[in-house]
Design a protein around this motif. Structure first.
Motif, short mmCIF file in Angstrom:
data_model
loop_
_atom_site.label_atom_id
_atom_site.label_comp_id
_atom_site.label_asym_id
_atom_site.label_seq_id
_atom_site.Cartn_x
_atom_site.Cartn_y
_atom_site.Cartn_z
N ASP A 125 52.52 43.55 -18.81
CA ASP A 125 52.55 44.94 -19.29
C ASP A 125 52.20 45.90 -18.15
N MET A 126 51.17 45.52 -17.39
CA MET A 126 50.70 46.39 -16.31
C MET A 126 51.77 46.51 -15.22
N HIS A 127 52.50 45.40 -14.95
CA HIS A 127 53.60 45.46 -13.98
C HIS A 127 54.61 46.51 -14.41
N GLY A 128 54.93 46.49 -15.71
CA GLY A 128 55.89 47.47 -16.23
C GLY A 128 55.37 48.89 -16.03
N LEU A 129 54.07 49.08 -16.35
CA LEU A 129 53.50 50.43 -16.26
C LEU A 129 53.51 50.94 -14.82
N ILE A 130 53.05 50.11 -13.88
CA ILE A 130 52.91 50.60 -12.50
C ILE A 130 54.30 50.87 -11.90
N ASP A 131 55.28 50.06 -12.28
CA ASP A 131 56.64 50.26 -11.80
C ASP A 131 57.20 51.60 -12.31
N GLU A 132 56.96 51.87 -13.59
CA GLU A 132 57.42 53.14 -14.16
C GLU A 132 56.76 54.32 -13.48
N LEU A 133 55.42 54.23 -13.29
CA LEU A 133 54.68 55.35 -12.68
C LEU A 133 55.16 55.59 -11.26
N TRP A 134 55.45 54.48 -10.54
CA TRP A 134 55.92 54.59 -9.16
C TRP A 134 57.22 55.38 -9.11
N ARG A 135 58.15 55.04 -10.01
CA ARG A 135 59.44 55.72 -10.00
C ARG A 135 59.32 57.16 -10.49
N GLU A 136 58.55 57.37 -11.58
CA GLU A 136 58.42 58.69 -12.18
C GLU A 136 57.80 59.70 -11.22
N HIS A 137 56.69 59.30 -10.58
CA HIS A 137 55.93 60.25 -9.77
C HIS A 137 56.30 60.19 -8.30
N GLY A 138 57.25 59.33 -7.94
CA GLY A 138 57.61 59.20 -6.53
C GLY A 138 56.40 58.82 -5.68
N LEU A 139 55.57 57.89 -6.19
CA LEU A 139 54.34 57.53 -5.50
C LEU A 139 54.61 56.67 -4.27
N THR A 140 53.67 56.69 -3.35
CA THR A 140 53.64 55.70 -2.27
C THR A 140 52.50 54.74 -2.61
N ILE A 141 52.81 53.46 -2.70
CA ILE A 141 51.79 52.51 -3.15
C ILE A 141 51.61 51.39 -2.13
N LEU A 142 50.35 51.06 -1.87
CA LEU A 142 50.00 49.88 -1.08
C LEU A 142 49.22 48.96 -2.01
N MET A 143 49.71 47.75 -2.22
CA MET A 143 49.02 46.85 -3.15
C MET A 143 48.70 45.52 -2.48
N VAL A 144 47.42 45.18 -2.46
CA VAL A 144 47.01 43.86 -1.99
C VAL A 144 47.01 42.92 -3.18
N THR A 145 47.61 41.75 -3.03
CA THR A 145 47.61 40.80 -4.14
C THR A 145 47.58 39.37 -3.62
N HIS A 146 47.04 38.48 -4.47
CA HIS A 146 47.09 37.05 -4.18
C HIS A 146 48.39 36.44 -4.63
N ASP A 147 49.05 37.16 -5.54
CA ASP A 147 50.13 36.58 -6.30
C ASP A 147 51.47 36.93 -5.63
#
Lengths: 273, 262
Positions: free
Chosen positions: B180-202
């Protein structure tokens, strides 16, 4: 057979188990008192309940012709006045120093060793100094309480403020908060329930310092009274007074708990530590 | 090169004689979603701490929008950590309004009257956007882990940061909630034209969400003094919709640390 570690008393069981030792102590006292009275009707060490009750009535209802006031209430008012004044000053000092020490590494480096040094001084040892410097009046007794509990409270609060997760501090800064805004909106509200907790833990020591101060130089107060009547072995007065002091201490503790729950509910919800 | 937002030039991080990052050179374009992966101890969190401003590089320089980055956190960089990102003593609504109140009131850090109402309305909208409109007055300890992360995202976005930094934001969540969170962050990224840096293990998560994946690891390895060589970005994959599967060499890189199931 279930293991002992897994047997938990129910609600009624807890009440019964908790009441039993208290009842045993009370019964033990009554029996021992009766035994001593049977041997010597003038015995003063373990007065019967009726004697304590009549002493209590005398202290709490009859005006003392010498002072013109009712001893129990005059003592209670005087002691609570000193105690609350001392606790209030300590709380104020703790809030200021605890926040600054917990929040600012520069302040911690500067004042930390001083606070640590003050904290190791046994307060009662300083009592003569206080009486010499401040006279035998109210100031010295209040000062003893303040000196006795403040160092512990300051160190406790500073470590609680210092334990606010770094993530929260960084988050606040990324939301534009200045040092002042972090202190006011992040550290202060989170410190308040911890401060109340520290204050509750300090109530016991505060009473000790109060009674010590009153025992040595005073003319009114709960501690003064029990040390005064000690000269006449008046256990019938001392024991009810001790019970009354304990009751006051319990009530103050409950009041602080209630304030914390009422005003800082987020610190008491499930999941909060 | 496209419109560069963040530029990292020849950055080193050293603690005494231990080198954590060496010679990192990167440019991050505006509007990109960069996933950062790598084995434990490869310096990916250190890299993120540099960008947040929690520490300064020992050598080199970082530029945000052409200006040198201040080595302390600021409102131009939003952040969401794995845990403890939200304030326990404030309700969800107050948590989000916090950023608005700080910028609106220097001395008290609180707004009153109309301005407070405007801030709370804006916060409520942001909370509605992340799906928390039914928990405006709940304290964080009353919210589930996923809801707390939604709250942390709303809180970070309300100040409209230039860049959003996510440190293992979904690492502590259950697999379903994580989707669910993947869906949310992807939508927010596209909607707001965000620049995102994400550290992940996965690694799968990195390739699913990012449009560029950076892998941090040591380029060189001295078995007798492993601390003398630092990490840098050894792989840099621009992603299009076609190559969203992690390449074999990258999966091997993280072999010591199997990605958690999605």
């Amino acid at each position: 057979m279930r293991r002992l570690v897994n047997i938990r008393p129910g609600r009624g069981g807890k009440v019964f188990l908790g009441a039993a030792p208290l009842a045993l102590v009370a019964i033990g006292y009554v029996v021992a008192s009766a035994a001593r009275q049977a041997e010597n009707p003038a015995d003063k060490l373990l007065p019967p309940i009726e004697a304590m009750w009549s002493a209590w009535i005398r202290m709490s209802l009859e005006v003392d012709p010498v002072t013109g006031s009712i001893p129990l209430w005059a003592d209670t008012v005087a002691s609570l006045h000193r105690l609350i004044l001392g606790l209030g000053i300590s709380t104020g000092v703790t809030l200021a120093f605890g926040l600054v020490l917990g929040l600012l590494p520069v302040a911690r480096a500067t004042l930390g060793p001083l606070v640590a040094a003050i904290a190791v001084i046994p307060p009662i040892a300083v009592l003569p100094v206080l009486f010499i410097a401040l006279g035998l009046g109210e100031t010295a007794k209040v000062a003893l309480i303040v000196i006795g509990i403040t160092p512990f409270m300051v160190r406790d609060l500073a470590s609680q403020v210092g334990a606010i997760p770094e993530e929260q501090m960084v988050k606040a800064q990324t939301l534009g908060a200045s040092t002042w805004q972090i202190a006011l909106r992040l550290a202060l509200p989170q410190a308040m329930p911890k401060l109340l907790k520290g204050l509750r833990l300090s109530l016991g020591p505060a009473w000790v310092f109060l009674i010590a101060g009153e025992a040595i130089a005073s003319d009114v107060g709960l501690g003064y009274r029990i040390f005064l009547v000690r000269r006449y072995l008046a256990m019938d007065v001392i024991l009810p007074y001790v019970a009354w002091i304990s009751l006051l201490a319990v009530l103050m503790g409950l009041l602080l708990s209630w304030i914390s729950r009422k005003f800082f509910p987020w610190d008491h919800t499930r999941g909060a530590e | 090169m496209k419109d560069v937002l963040l530029s990292i030039r020849d950055v080193w991080v050293e603690y005494g004689d231990r080198i954590v990052l060496e010679k990192v050179n990167l440019e991050i374009s505006r509007g990109s979603f960069v996933s950062i992966v790598g084995p434990s101890g490869a310096g990916k969190s250190t890299f993120l701490r540099l960008i947040i401003g929690q520490e300064a590089p020992s050598r080199g320089a970082i530029f945000l929008n052409g200006e040198p980055l201040q080595p302390e956190p600021g409102p131009d960089r939003g952040v969401v950590f794995q845990r403890y990102s939200v304030f326990p003593h404030l309700t969800a609504l107050e948590n989000v309004a916090f950023g608005l109140e700080c910028s609106g009131s220097m001395f008290l850090g609180r707004l009153f009257g109309k301005r407070r109402k405007a801030a709370l309305d804006e916060a409520a909208q942001m909370l509605a956007r992340v799906g928390l409109s039914h928990s405006l007055n709940a304290y964080p300890s009353q919210l589930s882990g996923g809801m707390q992360q939604r709250l942390a995202i709303a809180q970070a976005l309300v100040r409209k940061p230039r860049i959003l930094l996510l440190d293992e934001p979904f690492g502590a969540l259950d697999p379903g909630i994580r989707l669910d969170m993947h869906g949310l962050i992807d939508e927010l990224w596209r909607e707001h034209g965000l620049t995102i840096l994400m550290v992940t293990h996965d690694i799968k998560e990195a390739f699913k969400l990012g449009d560029r994946v950076l892998a941090f690891d040591k380029r060189r390895h001295d078995p007798h003094a492993p601390h003398r060589f630092g990490s840098s970005a050894v792989y840099d994959f621009p992603l299009t919709e076609k190559n969203r599967r992690p390449p074999a060499e990258l999966l091997a890189l993280s072999g010591a640390e199997p990605s958690r199931a999605e």
